[in-house]
Design a protein around this motif. Structure first.
Motif, PDB file in Angstrom:
ATOM      1  N   ARG A 233      77.563  35.495  33.180  1.00  0.00           N
ATOM      2  CA  ARG A 233      78.155  35.386  31.846  1.00  0.00           C
ATOM      3  C   ARG A 233      78.492  36.739  31.232  1.00  0.00           C
ATOM      4  NH1 ARG A 233      77.298  30.844  28.812  1.00  0.00           N
ATOM      5  NH2 ARG A 233      78.647  31.969  27.344  1.00  0.00           N
ATOM      6  N   LEU A 234      77.640  37.736  31.456  1.00  0.00           N
ATOM      7  CA  LEU A 234      77.823  39.027  30.788  1.00  0.00           C
ATOM      8  C   LEU A 234      78.160  40.163  31.744  1.00  0.00           C
ATOM      9  CD1 LEU A 234      74.824  38.899  28.270  1.00  0.00           C
ATOM     10  CD2 LEU A 234      77.213  38.270  27.849  1.00  0.00           C
ATOM     11  N   GLY A 235      77.932  39.950  33.030  1.00  0.00           N
ATOM     12  CA  GLY A 235      78.216  41.000  34.003  1.00  0.00           C
ATOM     13  C   GLY A 235      77.078  41.979  34.211  1.00  0.00           C
ATOM     14  N   GLY A 236      75.995  41.837  33.464  1.00  0.00           N
ATOM     15  CA  GLY A 236      74.868  42.743  33.604  1.00  0.00           C
ATOM     16  C   GLY A 236      73.889  42.614  32.449  1.00  0.00           C
ATOM     17  N   HIS A 237      72.911  43.497  32.429  1.00  0.00           N
ATOM     18  CA  HIS A 237      71.854  43.422  31.425  1.00  0.00           C
ATOM     19  C   HIS A 237      72.233  44.162  30.150  1.00  0.00           C
ATOM     20  CE1 HIS A 237      70.729  47.418  33.231  1.00  0.00           C
ATOM     21  NE2 HIS A 237      70.624  47.700  31.943  1.00  0.00           N
ATOM     22  N   THR A 238      71.559  43.808  29.080  1.00  0.00           N
ATOM     23  CA  THR A 238      71.589  44.557  27.822  1.00  0.00           C
ATOM     24  C   THR A 238      70.145  44.668  27.348  1.00  0.00           C
ATOM     25  OG1 THR A 238      71.729  42.646  26.328  1.00  0.00           O
ATOM     26  CG2 THR A 238      73.807  43.460  27.248  1.00  0.00           C
ATOM     27  N   GLY A 239      69.919  45.409  26.278  1.00  0.00           N
ATOM     28  CA  GLY A 239      68.568  45.463  25.709  1.00  0.00           C
ATOM     29  C   GLY A 239      68.098  44.090  25.300  1.00  0.00           C
ATOM     30  N   ASP A 240      69.016  43.255  24.808  1.00  0.00           N
ATOM     31  CA  ASP A 240      68.645  41.903  24.394  1.00  0.00           C
ATOM     32  C   ASP A 240      68.237  41.037  25.583  1.00  0.00           C
ATOM     33  OD1 ASP A 240      69.054  42.210  21.639  1.00  0.00           O
ATOM     34  OD2 ASP A 240      71.198  41.841  21.820  1.00  0.00           O
ATOM     35  N   THR A 241      68.956  41.139  26.689  1.00  0.00           N
ATOM     36  CA  THR A 241      68.598  40.291  27.834  1.00  0.00           C
ATOM     37  C   THR A 241      67.273  40.736  28.460  1.00  0.00           C
ATOM     38  OG1 THR A 241      69.769  41.563  29.573  1.00  0.00           O
ATOM     39  CG2 THR A 241      71.050  39.947  28.330  1.00  0.00           C
ATOM     40  N   ILE A 242      66.975  42.029  28.362  1.00  0.00           N
ATOM     41  CA  ILE A 242      65.679  42.515  28.858  1.00  0.00           C
ATOM     42  C   ILE A 242      64.547  41.914  28.030  1.00  0.00           C
ATOM     43  CG2 ILE A 242      64.219  44.550  29.194  1.00  0.00           C
ATOM     44  CD1 ILE A 242      66.833  46.140  29.688  1.00  0.00           C
ATOM     45  N   GLY A 243      64.715  41.903  26.704  1.00  0.00           N
ATOM     46  CA  GLY A 243      63.712  41.279  25.839  1.00  0.00           C
ATOM     47  C   GLY A 243      63.613  39.789  26.074  1.00  0.00           C
ATOM     48  N   ALA A 244      64.767  39.139  26.271  1.00  0.00           N
ATOM     49  CA  ALA A 244      64.762  37.701  26.541  1.00  0.00           C
ATOM     50  C   ALA A 244      64.065  37.391  27.855  1.00  0.00           C
ATOM     51  CB  ALA A 244      66.191  37.172  26.561  1.00  0.00           C
ATOM     52  N   ALA A 245      64.210  38.275  28.855  1.00  0.00           N
ATOM     53  CA  ALA A 245      63.529  38.073  30.139  1.00  0.00           C
ATOM     54  C   ALA A 245      62.017  38.063  29.945  1.00  0.00           C
ATOM     55  CB  ALA A 245      63.937  39.170  31.118  1.00  0.00           C
ATOM     56  N   GLN A 246      61.523  38.926  29.063  1.00  0.00           N
ATOM     57  CA  GLN A 246      60.087  38.933  28.771  1.00  0.00           C
ATOM     58  C   GLN A 246      59.646  37.613  28.165  1.00  0.00           C
ATOM     59  OE1 GLN A 246      58.399  38.955  25.602  1.00  0.00           O
ATOM     60  NE2 GLN A 246      56.395  39.124  26.617  1.00  0.00           N
ATOM     61  N   GLN A 247      60.419  37.116  27.203  1.00  0.00           N
ATOM     62  CA  GLN A 247      60.071  35.866  26.540  1.00  0.00           C
ATOM     63  C   GLN A 247      60.128  34.682  27.502  1.00  0.00           C
ATOM     64  OE1 GLN A 247      59.689  35.189  22.583  1.00  0.00           O
ATOM     65  NE2 GLN A 247      58.537  36.865  23.475  1.00  0.00           N
ATOM     66  N   MET A 248      61.155  34.619  28.324  1.00  0.00           N
ATOM     67  CA  MET A 248      61.292  33.534  29.293  1.00  0.00           C
ATOM     68  C   MET A 248      60.124  33.531  30.269  1.00  0.00           C
ATOM     69  SD  MET A 248      64.177  31.950  28.537  1.00  0.00           S
ATOM     70  CE  MET A 248      64.693  31.104  30.010  1.00  0.00           C
ATOM     71  N   THR A 249      59.746  34.710  30.739  1.00  0.00           N
ATOM     72  CA  THR A 249      58.631  34.817  31.681  1.00  0.00           C
ATOM     73  C   THR A 249      57.316  34.436  31.027  1.00  0.00           C
ATOM     74  OG1 THR A 249      59.803  36.624  32.803  1.00  0.00           O
ATOM     75  CG2 THR A 249      57.466  36.356  33.304  1.00  0.00           C
ATOM     76  N   GLU A 250      57.110  34.880  29.799  1.00  0.00           N
ATOM     77  CA  GLU A 250      55.872  34.555  29.091  1.00  0.00           C
ATOM     78  C   GLU A 250      55.739  33.053  28.876  1.00  0.00           C
ATOM     79  OE1 GLU A 250      54.327  35.598  24.684  1.00  0.00           O
ATOM     80  OE2 GLU A 250      54.469  37.336  26.029  1.00  0.00           O
ATOM     81  N   MET A 251      56.832  32.412  28.469  1.00  0.00           N
ATOM     82  CA  MET A 251      56.799  30.957  28.285  1.00  0.00           C
ATOM     83  C   MET A 251      56.527  30.233  29.591  1.00  0.00           C
ATOM     84  SD  MET A 251      59.763  29.980  25.499  1.00  0.00           S
ATOM     85  CE  MET A 251      61.028  31.126  26.041  1.00  0.00           C
TER      86      MET A 251
END
Length: 261
Positions: A233-251
């Motif tokens: 969708r975005l072609g790569g990571h951003t600071g937001d997707t890095i933070g979202a990855a943490q939340q997804m993994t924690e959940m």
């Protein structure tokens, strides 16, 4: 690896990932890039989660209501990080939920205002984590509960480094781009140390082999699928997707543990 260098990296990682005060001496000559310092993300996660883990264990030891204890622990985590990761999750949900156009999505993600998709993502994130932690209360000891929270903190920060290194930057002017991409050595160290710390803490918590394997397998699966979705969708990571990855993994970790311990 010199201990002084790792101490500096740990301090810089804590400063980047949280609101905790860090002595200025650790930033002498620091250019703001986290190419090497990202190796300390799992250790920083442990330090950041320590107050919440201690509070959770204490409340459970005094037989406080499980839901209240879980909610306060999640609140302490969010206060400690300045809701940095939650903000990333909300921005990603708003950007990808509102449009299929890459540039429009990136523009929405940079907007500080929160929309319907972001608000719903935050509600679900808090609700899932609180429910999962509360469900673990009768299954483990008070000490074990705190250790699980620490394990999840270390593993979810490991996931951030993996996501960050695995995908190219989606834009050149974002926070993640300015901080650089973790180099191969830093990534390997973060994965090995984070996974090792997580396994040891889960073992000490009495989580059991099957719950540990299931939770790790589910979280890796979620992280990989999330990364592929973000790249498409975005072609790569951003600071937001890095933070979202943490939340997804924690959940994913907390949910799997709550269902299997």
């Amino acid at each position: 690896m010199r201990l002084r260098d790792f101490t500096d990296d740990l301090a810089r990682s804590i400063a980047f990932l949280s609101r905790f005060p860090v002595p200025e001496r650790h930033f002498v000559g620091f250019d703001g890039r986290l190419v090497r310092a990202a190796r300390a993300f799992p250790a920083a996660g442990l330090m950041i989660a320590l107050p919440a883990a201690a509070l959770l264990s204490m409340m459970d030891a005094f037989r406080a209501d499980p839901t209240l204890a879980a909610l306060l622990a999640v609140a302490i985590l969010a206060i400690g990080t300045g809701a940095l990761h939650e903000d990333g999750l909300a921005d990603v949900a708003d950007g990808l939920g509102a449009t299929h156009d890459r540039e429009k999505a990136l523009t929405i993600m940079k907007d500080s205002r929160i929309g319907t998709f972001g608000g719903l993502a935050l509600i679900l994130s808090v609700a899932i984590r609180v429910a999962a932690i509360a469900a673990l209360v009768p299954a483990v000891s008070p000490t074990g509960l705190g250790l699980i929270l620490l394990a999840v903190a270390a593993l979810s920060r490991t996931a951030m480094v993996w996501h960050w290194q695995a995908l190219p930057p989606a834009r050149r002017d974002g926070i993640a781009a300015s901080a650089g991409v973790p180099d191969a050595d830093a990534t390997r160290f973060a994965i090995v140390s984070g996974l090792g710390a997580g396994l040891v803490l889960l073992a000490l918590a009495g989580a059991g082999l099957l719950p540990t394997l299931v939770s790790l397998g589910l979280s890796v699966g979620v992280l990989v699928l999330f990364g592929r979705f973000i790249e498409s969708r975005l072609g790569g990571h951003t600071g937001d997707t890095i933070g979202a990855a943490q939340q997804m993994t924690e959940m994913a970790l907390l949910t799997a543990l709550a269902l299997t311990v």
